[in-house]
Design an enzyme around this catalytic site. Sequence first.
Site, short mmCIF file in Angstrom:
data_model
loop_
_atom_site.label_atom_id
_atom_site.label_comp_id
_atom_site.label_asym_id
_atom_site.label_seq_id
_atom_site.Cartn_x
_atom_site.Cartn_y
_atom_site.Cartn_z
N VAL A 125 0.59 -0.85 0.00
CA VAL A 125 -0.07 0.20 -0.04
C VAL A 125 0.54 1.02 0.05
CG1 VAL A 125 -1.75 1.31 1.15
CG2 VAL A 125 -1.68 -0.60 1.88
N LYS B 7 -3.53 1.12 -3.16
CA LYS B 7 -2.89 -0.86 -2.93
C LYS B 7 -2.69 -2.01 -4.21
CE LYS B 7 -4.42 -4.72 -0.34
NZ LYS B 7 -5.61 -4.84 0.95
N ASP C 260 -13.83 -9.47 6.17
CA ASP C 260 -11.71 -9.70 7.08
C ASP C 260 -12.18 -8.49 7.96
OD1 ASP C 260 -9.12 -10.94 7.34
OD2 ASP C 260 -8.74 -9.77 5.88
#
Length: 675
Positions: free
Chosen positions: A362, A377, A474
Amino acid sequence: MKHTSPVILFLTVSISLLAISASGDHDQFIYTGFTGSNLTLDGAAKITATGLLGLTNDSFRIKGHASHPAPLRFRKSPNGTVQSFSVSFVFGILSSFGDIRGHGFAFFIAPSNDFSTAFPIQFLGLLNDINNGSSTNQLFAIELDTIRNDEFGDIDNNHVGIDINSLNSVRSSYAGFYNDNNGALTNVSLIGDKPMQVWVEYDGNATQIDVTLAPLGIGRPKRPLLSVVHNLSTVLTDQAYLGFSSSTGLSTGHHYVLGWSFGLNIPAPIIDPTKLPKLPNLSPRPQSKLLEIVLPIASAIFVLAIGVAIVLLVRRHLRYKEVREDWEVEYGPHRFAYKDLFDATKGFKNKNLVGTGGFGRVYKGVLPNSRLEVAIKRVSYESKQGIKEFVAEVVSIGHLQHRNVVKLLGYCRRKGELLLVYDYMANGSLDKYLYRQEGKPTLNWGQRFQIIKDIASGLLYLHEEWDKVVIHRDVKASNVLLDKQLNGRLGDFGLARLYDHGTDPQTTHVVGTIGYLAPELVHRGKATTLTDVFSFGIFILEVTCGQKPIKEDSQGRQLILVDWVLQNCHKGSLLDTVDIKIQGNYDIGEACLVLKLGLMCSHPFPNVRPNVRQVMQYLDGDVPLPELKPEHFSFDMLALIQKQNEGYDPSAMSLYPSPMMTSFGSTSSFSLEGR
Ligand SMILES: Nc1ncnc2c1ncn2[C@@H]1O[C@H](COP(=O)(O)OP(=O)(O)OP(=O)(O)O)[C@@H](O)[C@H]1O
Ligand SMILES: *[C@@H]1O[C@H](CO)[C@@H](O)[C@H](O)[C@H]1NC(C)=O
Ligand SMILES: *[C@@H]1O[C@H](CO)[C@@H](O)[C@H](O)[C@H]1NC(C)=O
Ligand SMILES: *[C@@H]1O[C@H](CO)[C@@H](O)[C@H](O)[C@H]1NC(C)=O
Ligand SMILES: *[C@@H]1O[C@H](CO)[C@@H](O)[C@H](O)[C@H]1NC(C)=O
Ligand SMILES: *[C@@H]1O[C@H](CO)[C@@H](O)[C@H](O)[C@H]1NC(C)=O
Ligand SMILES: *[C@@H]1O[C@H](CO)[C@@H](O)[C@H](O)[C@H]1NC(C)=O
Ligand SMILES: *[C@@H]1O[C@H](CO)[C@@H](O)[C@H](O)[C@H]1NC(C)=O
């Protein structure tokens, strides 16, 4: 004449061009340039605008003649001898095609100025093949020959000859002059852009002919180039024409006469070189030495520059090359040019690297046009399959807008690589604050509680408030980013999958992070909003306790955070688990609420977990948290789950080591199902 006006000067010069004087036994004339003169011209001969007498041009096989208008008497009486005479003229022979030379030209004294039967080419427009050599020609000529003709016995292609009735010279010499100082013969070239002068002297008493040649300006050398005794009384007619003759063949040249003077019984008047017209500059122009050097260098540099430009363009093309397909057209506004991203991150310099995740690096960047700070990213993405769905998903996620969600601005695609562009979060990810990395300070309880509420709010938006159900998949501390005001924001949707409201979640391979994965997700690979709630539960325990979900102790045993909190809960020492870095400065009620909620959310049985809306209500204190009874986490629950749900493999709970499993409660009455 120094102070006269230009007009008067011009008139004076024009008039002074031809001065003829004839008195008794002598005769003379002088042409300084030929403007306004009354020469008799034929063929290609013409007077140029600058006053030159041009005899030939670039046409093939032409003749040109110019003669003094009236014939002159060379003898005192018809039966007398030819008197002495003197001729001087200035000429220039220019070649228009570099070294290619035309035939030369000649000065003549002849009974007639009609040369219509004469041949061009090597005959110089003077004679033809029949009358050549005949004494009836009564021709005297000085040839300035620039081509060697063997039939006329020419010595070379640059000679001066004295011709009488024939083109076979009675005497000839290669062009040159005798130096007055040392007597050496200096060669000169008849062809050239510098004019030359010729003097012809005939001594009637001695019947001697002298011919002298020299470049214009150096004056007449004392020793003539050619000298021959020939009684011109046997050659010339009483009255004869004087003039110039020239011709071209397959090779051409320009023959110019600049000035001309004649004297009978007296020397020819001296021609002033400064008043003569200038020879034209015929192409090919003589190039200056500077140009000869500069031109090749300049062209070399030019070629080099073009080469470098091409290399740069190709390199630039490769460097900024993107993959772009037709189906992406509709995503235009969400598509970034690779060049912009490249420039934004100063070429993806390490200096701009802010972090490395499981899927890629990133970088921080500033978009060139908008000056907007972004996080970019780079994700390697080899497979071509699914890219379409993935991009569609990215674009779809780009429409999400919530204060607790990191905005995905767009994407860019290159070969084997996908670039995702997010809003830049000035304070980075939360995990660094929890574990005091990179010199980040620890967060106080108020900040932690606020971030927990922020993330719950963001998750609620994903699960229920948008027109599609978005399962984050996530949720974890490193995916919680902090903006300038330290607001928590859910980030990293790189792994999220979208489901339309109402449709069954598709089964896909397990994605997420060990420690945050719900047991049923590991077992079946089925992500639901409740698997997100599980991760959220682990997350809030992590924030409150300041501990990683799984860590190894000094003996190498895995310590499970949930297990530890649950044990303390059973022992009645729940608050002992609160992060010691807070040093006891926290709201006991809030901390208790969060810890219990964490345990509830991370319950192995999905039905026991609250949904995010309920989580919000508990956190806001709108609804009291149901009392946690130890039975809820007792043994029999596992058996119950097994019975209820055939095929449910308890080994899926292997994330929880056995001590914890034994403590699970069995009462099914503990149900938070409210959906
Ligand atoms: N929008 C952003 N603004 C500022 N920093 C960011 C942003 N997104 C990511 N980062 C930084 O980059 C780091 C790596 O992020 P990334 O999401 O790729 O990895 P991760 O979350 O640690 O792991 P994973 O790829 O498994 O989710 C983060 O820890 C964070 O410090
Ligand atoms: C050269 O002169 C001839 C006349 O003899 C003329 O016909 C021709 O056009 C001229 N050529 C040029 C190029 O001036
Ligand atoms: C020019 O010469 C011709 C003869 O060729 C003559 O008739 C004419 O008078 C002359 N003109 C001038 C101005 O000398
Ligand atoms: C010149 O000579 C010819 C013979 O050759 C003669 O007839 C003529 O009278 C002479 N003229 C003079 C002026 O002497
Ligand atoms: C020209 O005449 C001379 C005699 O003066 C002769 O020797 C020569 O061969 C002739 N040349 C041509 C080409 O007729
Ligand atoms: C002059 O030119 C002639 C003939 O082309 C040549 O033989 C001679 O050597 C030259 N002389 C000099 C000094 O170059
Ligand atoms: C030629 O000779 C005559 C006498 O024979 C003389 O008067 C005259 O000056 C001479 N001319 C020259 C140029 O020598
Ligand atoms: C030249 O020729 C003429 C006529 O043929 C003659 O009268 C004269 O004497 C000659 N001159 C010389 C120097 O031989």
